[in-house]
Design a protein around this motif. Structure first.
Motif, PDB file in Angstrom:
ATOM      1  N   MET A  74      -9.218  14.367  -4.884  1.00 13.09           N
ATOM      2  CA  MET A  74      -8.388  13.748  -5.912  1.00 13.09           C
ATOM      3  C   MET A  74      -8.187  14.771  -7.029  1.00 13.09           C
ATOM      4  O   MET A  74      -9.165  15.263  -7.599  1.00 13.09           O
ATOM      5  CB  MET A  74      -9.064  12.474  -6.445  1.00 13.09           C
ATOM      6  N   ARG A  75      -6.947  15.082  -7.316  1.00 10.06           N
ATOM      7  CA  ARG A  75      -6.604  16.091  -8.319  1.00 10.06           C
ATOM      8  C   ARG A  75      -7.291  15.784  -9.647  1.00 10.06           C
ATOM      9  O   ARG A  75      -7.235  14.674 -10.138  1.00 10.06           O
ATOM     10  CB  ARG A  75      -5.087  16.144  -8.518  1.00 10.06           C
ATOM     11  N   ASP A  76      -7.922  16.776 -10.225  1.00 12.46           N
ATOM     12  CA  ASP A  76      -8.634  16.671 -11.504  1.00 12.46           C
ATOM     13  C   ASP A  76      -9.725  15.610 -11.485  1.00 12.46           C
ATOM     14  O   ASP A  76     -10.208  15.197 -12.539  1.00 12.46           O
ATOM     15  CB  ASP A  76      -7.658  16.379 -12.658  1.00 12.46           C
ATOM     16  N   GLY A  77     -10.099  15.135 -10.306  1.00 10.70           N
ATOM     17  CA  GLY A  77     -11.141  14.132 -10.198  1.00 10.70           C
ATOM     18  C   GLY A  77     -10.757  12.786 -10.774  1.00 10.70           C
ATOM     19  O   GLY A  77     -11.616  11.973 -11.095  1.00 10.70           O
ATOM     20  N   LEU A  78      -9.459  12.536 -10.898  1.00 11.48           N
ATOM     21  CA  LEU A  78      -8.981  11.296 -11.506  1.00 11.48           C
ATOM     22  C   LEU A  78      -8.128  10.494 -10.538  1.00 11.48           C
ATOM     23  O   LEU A  78      -7.276  11.043  -9.845  1.00 11.48           O
ATOM     24  CB  LEU A  78      -8.135  11.600 -12.749  1.00 11.48           C
ATOM     25  N   ILE A  79      -8.340   9.193 -10.539  1.00 14.77           N
ATOM     26  CA  ILE A  79      -7.485   8.292  -9.774  1.00 14.77           C
ATOM     27  C   ILE A  79      -6.239   8.054 -10.626  1.00 14.77           C
ATOM     28  O   ILE A  79      -6.359   7.651 -11.787  1.00 14.77           O
ATOM     29  CB  ILE A  79      -8.209   6.965  -9.484  1.00 14.77           C
ATOM     30  N   PRO A  80      -5.039   8.317 -10.114  1.00 14.79           N
ATOM     31  CA  PRO A  80      -3.826   8.173 -10.930  1.00 14.79           C
ATOM     32  C   PRO A  80      -3.361   6.718 -11.084  1.00 14.79           C
ATOM     33  O   PRO A  80      -2.207   6.376 -10.873  1.00 14.79           O
ATOM     34  CB  PRO A  80      -2.799   9.030 -10.187  1.00 14.79           C
ATOM     35  N   ALA A  81      -4.321   5.850 -11.428  1.00  8.86           N
ATOM     36  CA  ALA A  81      -4.018   4.433 -11.658  1.00  8.86           C
ATOM     37  C   ALA A  81      -5.131   3.836 -12.502  1.00  8.86           C
ATOM     38  O   ALA A  81      -6.259   4.334 -12.513  1.00  8.86           O
ATOM     39  CB  ALA A  81      -3.898   3.669 -10.341  1.00  8.86           C
ATOM     40  N   MET A 138       1.621   6.285  -7.210  1.00  9.57           N
ATOM     41  CA  MET A 138       0.469   7.050  -7.701  1.00  9.57           C
ATOM     42  C   MET A 138       0.699   8.546  -7.517  1.00  9.57           C
ATOM     43  O   MET A 138       0.353   9.345  -8.395  1.00  9.57           O
ATOM     44  CB  MET A 138      -0.807   6.610  -6.976  1.00  9.57           C
ATOM     45  N   THR A 139       1.289   8.921  -6.392  1.00 13.75           N
ATOM     46  CA  THR A 139       1.600  10.336  -6.149  1.00 13.75           C
ATOM     47  C   THR A 139       2.620  10.832  -7.168  1.00 13.75           C
ATOM     48  O   THR A 139       2.466  11.905  -7.757  1.00 13.75           O
ATOM     49  CB  THR A 139       2.139  10.534  -4.717  1.00 13.75           C
ATOM     50  N   TRP A 140       3.678  10.036  -7.397  1.00 17.03           N
ATOM     51  CA  TRP A 140       4.689  10.413  -8.393  1.00 17.03           C
ATOM     52  C   TRP A 140       4.069  10.522  -9.778  1.00 17.03           C
ATOM     53  O   TRP A 140       4.404  11.401 -10.554  1.00 17.03           O
ATOM     54  CB  TRP A 140       5.830   9.406  -8.406  1.00 17.03           C
ATOM     55  N   HIS A 141       3.130   9.616 -10.099  1.00 14.92           N
ATOM     56  CA  HIS A 141       2.455   9.662 -11.392  1.00 14.92           C
ATOM     57  C   HIS A 141       1.638  10.956 -11.503  1.00 14.92           C
ATOM     58  O   HIS A 141       1.680  11.642 -12.524  1.00 14.92           O
ATOM     59  CB  HIS A 141       1.561   8.429 -11.563  1.00 14.92           C
ATOM     60  N   GLN A 142       0.916  11.275 -10.452  1.00 14.84           N
ATOM     61  CA  GLN A 142       0.103  12.483 -10.437  1.00 14.84           C
ATOM     62  C   GLN A 142       0.955  13.744 -10.612  1.00 14.84           C
ATOM     63  O   GLN A 142       0.557  14.698 -11.268  1.00 14.84           O
ATOM     64  CB  GLN A 142      -0.675  12.546  -9.118  1.00 14.84           C
ATOM     65  N   LEU A 143       2.162  13.720 -10.052  1.00 15.92           N
ATOM     66  CA  LEU A 143       3.065  14.870 -10.128  1.00 15.92           C
ATOM     67  C   LEU A 143       3.926  14.877 -11.394  1.00 15.92           C
ATOM     68  O   LEU A 143       4.700  15.802 -11.605  1.00 15.92           O
ATOM     69  CB  LEU A 143       3.977  14.901  -8.893  1.00 15.92           C
ATOM     70  N   GLY A 144       3.805  13.828 -12.214  1.00 16.59           N
ATOM     71  CA  GLY A 144       4.597  13.746 -13.438  1.00 16.59           C
ATOM     72  C   GLY A 144       6.009  13.245 -13.219  1.00 16.59           C
ATOM     73  O   GLY A 144       6.846  13.299 -14.129  1.00 16.59           O
ATOM     74  N   LEU A 145       6.311  12.742 -12.028  1.00 15.85           N
ATOM     75  CA  LEU A 145       7.648  12.216 -11.749  1.00 15.85           C
ATOM     76  C   LEU A 145       7.810  10.789 -12.266  1.00 15.85           C
ATOM     77  O   LEU A 145       8.923  10.336 -12.511  1.00 15.85           O
ATOM     78  CB  LEU A 145       7.920  12.247 -10.245  1.00 15.85           C
ATOM     79  N   PHE A 146       6.699  10.081 -12.409  1.00 18.92           N
ATOM     80  CA  PHE A 146       6.674   8.737 -13.000  1.00 18.92           C
ATOM     81  C   PHE A 146       5.609   8.803 -14.081  1.00 18.92           C
ATOM     82  O   PHE A 146       4.435   9.023 -13.785  1.00 18.92           O
ATOM     83  CB  PHE A 146       6.325   7.677 -11.948  1.00 18.92           C
ATOM     84  N   THR A 147       6.009   8.623 -15.332  1.00 13.27           N
ATOM     85  CA  THR A 147       5.080   8.846 -16.437  1.00 13.27           C
ATOM     86  C   THR A 147       4.450   7.574 -16.992  1.00 13.27           C
ATOM     87  O   THR A 147       3.537   7.640 -17.796  1.00 13.27           O
ATOM     88  CB  THR A 147       5.775   9.608 -17.575  1.00 13.27           C
ATOM     89  N   GLY A 148       4.928   6.424 -16.562  1.00 17.46           N
ATOM     90  CA  GLY A 148       4.345   5.175 -17.039  1.00 17.46           C
ATOM     91  C   GLY A 148       3.023   4.880 -16.365  1.00 17.46           C
ATOM     92  O   GLY A 148       2.648   5.530 -15.385  1.00 17.46           O
ATOM     93  N   LEU A 177       0.828  -1.203   0.000  1.00 19.55           N
ATOM     94  CA  LEU A 177       0.000   0.000   0.000  1.00 19.55           C
ATOM     95  C   LEU A 177       0.863   1.255   0.000  1.00 19.55           C
ATOM     96  O   LEU A 177       0.569   2.228  -0.711  1.00 19.55           O
ATOM     97  CB  LEU A 177      -0.937  -0.023   1.211  1.00 19.55           C
ATOM     98  N   ASP A 178       1.952   1.234   0.757  1.00 20.39           N
ATOM     99  CA  ASP A 178       2.900   2.351   0.787  1.00 20.39           C
ATOM    100  C   ASP A 178       3.487   2.584  -0.607  1.00 20.39           C
ATOM    101  O   ASP A 178       3.515   3.711  -1.100  1.00 20.39           O
ATOM    102  CB  ASP A 178       4.004   2.052   1.803  1.00 20.39           C
ATOM    103  N   GLU A 179       3.940   1.513  -1.244  1.00 19.80           N
ATOM    104  CA  GLU A 179       4.550   1.636  -2.580  1.00 19.80           C
ATOM    105  C   GLU A 179       3.527   2.121  -3.603  1.00 19.80           C
ATOM    106  O   GLU A 179       3.830   2.971  -4.443  1.00 19.80           O
ATOM    107  CB  GLU A 179       5.142   0.293  -3.004  1.00 19.80           C
TER     108      GLU A 179
END
Length: 190
Positions: free
Chosen positions: A161-168, A124-134, A117-119
């Protein structure tokens, strides 16, 4: 993060516990095998137990590469799986997560405990911030993640949730997860 050519793995987050139903171990083994069949290395925490071990064994049995990333203290305890193709040692849990993401083009969360859950939350946070783009894909085996997905819906409904989207993305099987990843990778390479 590393250059695009160095980010070709698929990181899998999952349980290291072996005290779980065999269906979860089978899902992990299958996921490892499918990643190997896709021609990408499996990247994981490198542990010798539970779903992590099953994913490693599935990848190696399918002729693929299994890259384990373990902090030094885990290596001292010999928690690493002996079938790893490559073992990367880090100085901390934080650097472990960063390394796993930096050598991966996609992330999959299989059922797991608090570490998983931590990972998942961090990627997901990194994806939302654009740090992980995959793509980040949650494999919801037999509804395992239903309570978490309900919480994500609640966060969205209440504006958290930013932009109303789940980053997964959510898949029900390893095949569906790999298909989602393949579609995303093909799109990003166009």
């Amino acid at each position: 993060m590393n250059s695009k050519s160095e980010r070709n793995g698929v990181v899998v987050y999952c349980a290291s516990s072996s005290e779980i139903d065999q269906k979860y171990l089978q899902v992990a083994r299958q996921t490892g095998g499918l990643i190997a069949s896709s021609g990408r290395p499996l990247v994981c925490g490198g542990g010798a137990g539970g779903m992590m071990a099953a994913a490693i064994e599935g990848a190696v049995e399918a002729g693929g590469e299994a890259v384990g990333v373990l902090p030094e203290f885990m290596m001292r305890k010999r928690w690493n799986h002996p079938l790893l193709s490559r073992c990367i040692v880090t100085d901390s849990m934080h650097s472990r997560k960063m390394k796993m993401a930096s050598i991966s083009c996609a992330a999959i969360a299989l059922p797991g405990g608090i570490g998983t859950l931590d990972e998942l939350a961090e990627i997901m946070t990194w994806h939302q911030l654009g740090l992980f783009t995959g793509p980040v894909v949650i494999v919801n085996t037999d509804g395992y993640y239903d309570p978490l997905l309900d919480m994500f819906r609640r966060m969205t409904e209440l504006g958290f949730m930013r932009d109303g989207l789940i980053p997964a993305l959510v898949a029900t099987t390893p095949e569906e997860a790999l298909s989602l990843i393949g579609n995303h990778v093909e799109e990003s390479e166009k």
